[in-house]
Each structure stands twice: as structure tokens, then as C-alpha cells.
Write a protein that holds these residues in place. Sequence first.
Motif, PDB file in Angstrom:
ATOM      1  N   PHE A  34      -3.627 -34.750  46.428  1.00  0.00           N
ATOM      2  CA  PHE A  34      -4.874 -34.857  47.158  1.00  0.00           C
ATOM      3  C   PHE A  34      -5.965 -34.046  46.468  1.00  0.00           C
ATOM      4  N   HIS A  35      -7.214 -34.465  46.669  1.00  0.00           N
ATOM      5  CA  HIS A  35      -8.347 -33.822  45.997  1.00  0.00           C
ATOM      6  C   HIS A  35      -9.245 -33.150  47.024  1.00  0.00           C
ATOM      7  N   GLY A  36      -9.990 -32.185  46.568  1.00  0.00           N
ATOM      8  CA  GLY A  36     -10.946 -31.495  47.424  1.00  0.00           C
ATOM      9  C   GLY A  36     -10.578 -30.037  47.590  1.00  0.00           C
ATOM     10  N   ASP A  37     -11.250 -29.395  48.536  1.00  0.00           N
ATOM     11  CA  ASP A  37     -10.976 -27.981  48.795  1.00  0.00           C
ATOM     12  C   ASP A  37      -9.699 -27.851  49.634  1.00  0.00           C
ATOM     13  N   TRP A  39      -9.099 -27.089  52.750  1.00  0.00           N
ATOM     14  CA  TRP A  39      -9.125 -27.768  54.034  1.00  0.00           C
ATOM     15  C   TRP A  39      -8.922 -29.268  53.853  1.00  0.00           C
ATOM     16  N   SER A  40      -9.568 -29.866  52.867  1.00  0.00           N
ATOM     17  CA  SER A  40      -9.451 -31.308  52.619  1.00  0.00           C
ATOM     18  C   SER A  40      -8.025 -31.700  52.264  1.00  0.00           C
ATOM     19  N   VAL A  41      -7.373 -30.882  51.445  1.00  0.00           N
ATOM     20  CA  VAL A  41      -5.982 -31.151  51.058  1.00  0.00           C
ATOM     21  C   VAL A  41      -5.079 -31.063  52.287  1.00  0.00           C
ATOM     22  N   TYR A  43      -5.916 -31.439  55.449  1.00  0.00           N
ATOM     23  CA  TYR A  43      -6.244 -32.528  56.370  1.00  0.00           C
ATOM     24  C   TYR A  43      -5.613 -33.836  55.897  1.00  0.00           C
ATOM     25  N   ALA A  44      -5.755 -34.132  54.615  1.00  0.00           N
ATOM     26  CA  ALA A  44      -5.193 -35.371  54.068  1.00  0.00           C
ATOM     27  C   ALA A  44      -3.669 -35.367  54.168  1.00  0.00           C
ATOM     28  N   SER A  47      -2.618 -36.004  57.724  1.00  0.00           N
ATOM     29  CA  SER A  47      -2.801 -37.412  58.081  1.00  0.00           C
ATOM     30  C   SER A  47      -1.651 -38.267  57.558  1.00  0.00           C
TER      31      SER A  47
END
Length: 58
Positions: A34-37, A39-41, A43-44, A47
Motif C-alpha cells: 500500500f502507498h501513502g503515509d 494512516w493511509s497504509v 486504513y487500506a 479495508s
Amino acid sequence: MAGPGGAVPGKPVGTVCIAWGARGMEPQVRTGHFHGDRWSVQYAAGSVALGGLLGLLR
């Protein structure tokens, strides 16, 4: 490895391993990138984990 640090060769930041299991079934394992900061990782990955759980319940 949600980040921002901790990457090692072969396991970049954003690498998450998720496993599901149910009695009488083969375990299912998935490794996602997963990509991003951080929190984004998280969250993904959450999910994907919930989606896999819903798939087992069907």
C-alpha cells in the motif's frame, strides 16, 4: 511496515501481510503493498482485512 521507517530489502514501507482462517477451510494469506503515509497504509490494510472477512462469512 506501515512506515515511515522500518523498510528492509524485499519489504518496503507499505508491505502488509493479512491472513484469514475458519474451521474446516484452508487459511487464506495475502501480502499487500500500500502507498501513502502511515494512516493511509493502515486504513487500506484494514479495508482489505474486513473485505476478506466478509468473503469468509458469505
